[in-house]
Design a protein around this motif. Structure first.
Motif, PDB file in Angstrom:
ATOM      1  N   PHE A  17       0.819  -1.211   0.000  1.00 37.41           N
ATOM      2  CA  PHE A  17       0.000   0.000   0.000  1.00 37.41           C
ATOM      3  C   PHE A  17       0.854   1.262   0.000  1.00 37.41           C
ATOM      4  CE2 PHE A  17      -3.875   2.292   1.261  1.00 37.41           C
ATOM      5  CZ  PHE A  17      -4.735   1.648   0.406  1.00 37.41           C
ATOM      6  N   LEU A  27       2.553   1.736   4.328  1.00 39.42           N
ATOM      7  CA  LEU A  27       1.986   3.090   4.279  1.00 39.42           C
ATOM      8  C   LEU A  27       2.604   3.957   5.377  1.00 39.42           C
ATOM      9  CD1 LEU A  27      -0.126   4.766   2.771  1.00 39.42           C
ATOM     10  CD2 LEU A  27      -1.765   4.156   4.510  1.00 39.42           C
ATOM     11  N   PRO A  33      -0.144   9.953  -0.289  1.00 41.23           N
ATOM     12  CA  PRO A  33      -0.996   8.775  -0.125  1.00 41.23           C
ATOM     13  C   PRO A  33      -2.096   8.706  -1.187  1.00 41.23           C
ATOM     14  CG  PRO A  33      -0.747   9.931   1.949  1.00 41.23           C
ATOM     15  CD  PRO A  33      -0.183  10.817   0.895  1.00 41.23           C
ATOM     16  N   VAL A  34      -2.504   9.841  -1.733  1.00 40.68           N
ATOM     17  CA  VAL A  34      -3.538   9.811  -2.771  1.00 40.68           C
ATOM     18  C   VAL A  34      -3.030   9.037  -3.989  1.00 40.68           C
ATOM     19  CG1 VAL A  34      -4.928  11.206  -4.323  1.00 40.68           C
ATOM     20  CG2 VAL A  34      -4.626  11.915  -1.983  1.00 40.68           C
ATOM     21  N   VAL A  38      -3.545   5.433  -3.293  1.00 39.94           N
ATOM     22  CA  VAL A  38      -4.943   5.015  -3.425  1.00 39.94           C
ATOM     23  C   VAL A  38      -5.322   4.888  -4.884  1.00 39.94           C
ATOM     24  CG1 VAL A  38      -7.304   5.590  -2.910  1.00 39.94           C
ATOM     25  CG2 VAL A  38      -5.548   6.143  -1.310  1.00 39.94           C
ATOM     26  N   PHE A  70      -3.946   1.660  -6.222  1.00 38.16           N
ATOM     27  CA  PHE A  70      -4.645   0.451  -5.793  1.00 38.16           C
ATOM     28  C   PHE A  70      -6.052   0.367  -6.349  1.00 38.16           C
ATOM     29  CE2 PHE A  70      -1.144  -0.779  -3.478  1.00 38.16           C
ATOM     30  CZ  PHE A  70      -1.322  -2.138  -3.289  1.00 38.16           C
ATOM     31  N   PHE A  71      -6.632   1.521  -6.583  1.00 36.40           N
ATOM     32  CA  PHE A  71      -7.935   1.560  -7.241  1.00 36.40           C
ATOM     33  C   PHE A  71      -7.824   0.922  -8.626  1.00 36.40           C
ATOM     34  CE2 PHE A  71     -11.005   4.303  -9.656  1.00 36.40           C
ATOM     35  CZ  PHE A  71     -12.124   3.693  -9.149  1.00 36.40           C
ATOM     36  N   ILE A  90      -7.323  -2.880  -8.289  1.00 35.95           N
ATOM     37  CA  ILE A  90      -8.525  -3.650  -7.984  1.00 35.95           C
ATOM     38  C   ILE A  90      -9.374  -3.804  -9.235  1.00 35.95           C
ATOM     39  CG2 ILE A  90     -10.709  -3.592  -6.731  1.00 35.95           C
ATOM     40  CD1 ILE A  90      -9.245  -2.446  -4.399  1.00 35.95           C
ATOM     41  N   LEU A 142     -14.101  12.229  -6.609  1.00 38.64           N
ATOM     42  CA  LEU A 142     -13.115  11.157  -6.635  1.00 38.64           C
ATOM     43  C   LEU A 142     -13.427  10.131  -5.552  1.00 38.64           C
ATOM     44  CD1 LEU A 142     -10.327  10.035  -7.617  1.00 38.64           C
ATOM     45  CD2 LEU A 142      -9.298  11.388  -5.807  1.00 38.64           C
ATOM     46  N   GLY A 143     -13.728  10.619  -4.338  1.00 36.24           N
ATOM     47  CA  GLY A 143     -14.073   9.719  -3.245  1.00 36.24           C
ATOM     48  C   GLY A 143     -15.294   8.876  -3.588  1.00 36.24           C
ATOM     49  N   ILE A 160     -14.487   6.190  -6.200  1.00 39.35           N
ATOM     50  CA  ILE A 160     -13.750   5.049  -5.647  1.00 39.35           C
ATOM     51  C   ILE A 160     -14.691   4.128  -4.880  1.00 39.35           C
ATOM     52  CG2 ILE A 160     -12.023   4.410  -3.933  1.00 39.35           C
ATOM     53  CD1 ILE A 160     -10.374   6.761  -4.803  1.00 39.35           C
ATOM     54  N   ILE A 161     -15.531   4.731  -4.013  1.00 40.21           N
ATOM     55  CA  ILE A 161     -16.427   3.907  -3.189  1.00 40.21           C
ATOM     56  C   ILE A 161     -17.388   3.112  -4.063  1.00 40.21           C
ATOM     57  CG2 ILE A 161     -18.293   3.997  -1.503  1.00 40.21           C
ATOM     58  CD1 ILE A 161     -16.899   6.448  -0.339  1.00 40.21           C
TER      59      ILE A 161
END
Lengths: 291, 287
Positions: free
Chosen positions: A51, A109, A224-225, A228, A231-232, A235, A271-272, A275-276
């Motif tokens: 991560f 991380l 960190p963005v 993410v 990893f988005f 997935i 963006l959030g 992703i969700i």
């Protein structure tokens, strides 16, 4: 093979046709996809979700900037970016061998954010002011071709692993380490190989990123963005590890760019939400077999 | 020499708050196995909610009850409609989901309140208590006492109530607990709901102690993670030990090395623990 050829040609002529804005979008898509491919070396083949892999990206960026600002030419400093982040990773192998999934993900991380804090406080890294690089006019173009080159090399590497005995060995270790050991496979050198491959390419990417942006500071290169987003993409492309990262990155950056330009106020919010929603809808990756 | 004792006192007061801050994170991780990266933004959500309520004239006690209710409700909704759907997939899909939630909430708070530093000053909590040569600010003291109260109440709840026993049973052995007739889904919902409420209430305490912006969430989540890793999951003693180590590392490095190194030092301790003792000092669970 044909698909790859078309891809390379399309990438190579792209800068001749596009204006600087679209060149920038394409570069960020290639950056994202090559980040995804590098992480996949350790994630898809060995099952370790790194991560905080962006930590090595940041090390590469700082190494490159340091050497470059001491008047070393671009192509001489770039390899050091990769080498130094690999050197940094080797002592981490004992950690890799010990930590279980959650602890590994968040542990890396934590490492990434530790490095961010340290880089903000040391004088050699420019502290909170960061580094401004004196790059030439054509650096955007150089960076684009370097991103393209790295993406293609990593894509071929992943495709090779997917088909070779080496890749099958790696997957055997991922599926059941004890069973693989009973078959006479010593997992340590394989893990070492993939760790070095991943960190080396991440370091190179960090160096290329510094050429591209001409200015680095700790919150950007240890962001960190960025982890993410990577990893988005990973997935979404779990079912299609070869072409998936590239295609999803291009699509993602296009949508992200569109959101950024049309709704600058709420693009973080969107963006959030994106992703969700996408992860809730496709928790196992999008059902699409491509190779 | 005097200053060391003053710093120790500061660390103790801060440790009380940190144990409160990380109790929800620890509960959720220990029971459901979810590392909630959006934890920090729920803390801030609580802080902003309390801030808004207090400024619009609601009494402090009522405001805290509203925060508690909102926390319980949103935690339950979160578990039933989001986390529950991903329980059977690879663990890091949940990690990415909670990170997406964190981005969403941070940007939401930023949109509503802008990035300015807000702070809440409550009447009667200004100033300090002087104990001989030691200085004890009233706001830190009251947060310490309230945190101890909440932690003890949580401890009692987990130890003696039926639901608390069910939560501990699921945490210790999910299959065995199911054989005894405990429905894990219900337990997951209850503990996520409880954890979110704890997060939001500790957000209220956070607002008492210091100024806050929507972008503090990451550092708060990392502190809660620190406490869980260093102290160890699954025991209250671990929670307290981890909180005390975090608080003293922050207080002492902030005093001797400078504020800028505070986070770096505690993160270095965290990485050290992850390498050499990932189960923590008094950890029962490591999975």
């Amino acid at each position: 093979m044909l698909k790859l050829f078309i891809l390379v040609i399309a990438g190579a002529v792209f800068p001749l046709l596009a204006d600087p804005y679209w060149l920038r979008v394409a570069s960020s898509a290639l950056l994202l996809s090559s980040l995804a491919y590098s992480h996949n070396l350790f994630f898809h083949f060995l099952g370790y979700p790194t991560f905080g892999g962006v930590a090595f990206f940041g090390i590469g960026a700082y190494t490159f900037s340091l050497l470059f600002s001491h008047n070393l030419p671009i192509y001489a400093s770039l390899p050091f970016a990769g080498i130094l982040s690999s050197l940094f990773a080797i002592p981490l192998l004992p950690v890799v061998l010990r930590l279980k999934s959650h602890y590994f993900a968040i542990g890396t991380l934590a490492l990434q954010i530790t490095l961010m804090e340290v880089a903000e406080n040391l004088s050699i890294t420019g502290g909170t002011k960061g580094y401004a690089l004196k790059v030439s006019e054509s650096s955007n173009l150089i960076a684009f071709y370097l991103f393209l080159l790295l993406t293609v090399i990593l894509l071929i590497y992943c495709a090779f692993l997917e088909r070779s005995i080496l890749g099958k060995t790696l997957k055997a270790i991922k599926e059941d380490e004890e069973a693989a050991q009973i078959l006479g496979i010593n997992p340590t050198p394989y893990k070492m190989l993939m760790l070095i491959s991943m960190t080396f390419s991440l370091g190179l990417l960090g160096g290329t990123f510094s050429i591209w942006s001409a200015y680095i500071d700790a919150p950007t290169v240890f962001s960190p963005v960025l982890s993410v987003k990577t990893f988005f993409i990973l997935i979404l492309s779990m079912r299609a590890p070869i072409l998936g990262p590239l295609l999803w990155s291009i699509l993602f950056e296009l949508i992200f760019e569109l959101m950024w330009s049309s709704f600058p106020q709420v693009h973080g919010l969107l963006l959030g939400i994106a992703i969700i929603l996408l992860i809730l809808i496709f928790p196992k990756g999008v059902l699409w077999k491509g190779s | 020499m005097e200053i060391v004792f003053q710093l120790l006192l500061d660390a103790l007061l801060l440790a009380g708050f940190y144990s409160m801050l990380s109790s929800g994170f620890s509960l959720m991780w220990g029971v459901t196995g979810i590392i909630n990266l959006a934890y920090g933004s729920f803390v801030l959500l609580g802080a902003y909610l309390l801030y808004t309520l207090y400024l619009s004239g609601v009494g402090l006690l009522t405001a805290f009850f509203i925060v508690l209710a909102v926390g319980l409700l949103s935690g339950a909704v979160l578990e039933m409609f989001f986390f529950n759907k991903l329980m059977n997939y690879e663990p890091f899909t949940l990690l990415v989901l909670t990170f997406g939630l964190d981005i969403l909430l941070t940007n939401f708070l930023n949109l509503l309140f802008k990035a300015d530093i807000r702070s809440l000053s409550v009447k009667g909590l200004e100033g300090s208590l002087l104990l001989g040569d030691f200085i004890v600010p009233y706001n830190k003291l009251s947060v310490f006492l309230l945190s101890s109260l909440v932690i003890s109440a949580l401890q009692f709840y987990l130890k003696f109530s039926w639901t608390g026993k069910a939560i501990r049973a699921i945490s210790a052995d999910p299959i065995g607990a199911q054989l005894c007739g405990i429905n894990p889904k219900r337990v997951y919902t209850v503990s996520t709901s409880l954890a979110t409420a704890l997060a939001m209430i500790s957000g209220g305490f956070y607002a008492f102690l210091q100024g806050f912006t929507p972008f503090d969430s990451e550092s708060i989540t990392l502190r809660a993670f620190f406490v869980c890793v260093v102290g160890g999951l699954g025991s209250t003693h671990g929670l307290l030990a981890g909180s005390f180590i975090l608080a003293s590392s922050e207080v002492f490095s902030g005093f001797y090395l400078g504020e800028g190194w505070k986070t770096a030092v505690s993160l270095l301790i965290l990485v050290f623990f992850l390498i050499f003792r990932p189960r923590g000092l008094i950890g029962i669970k490591y999975a």
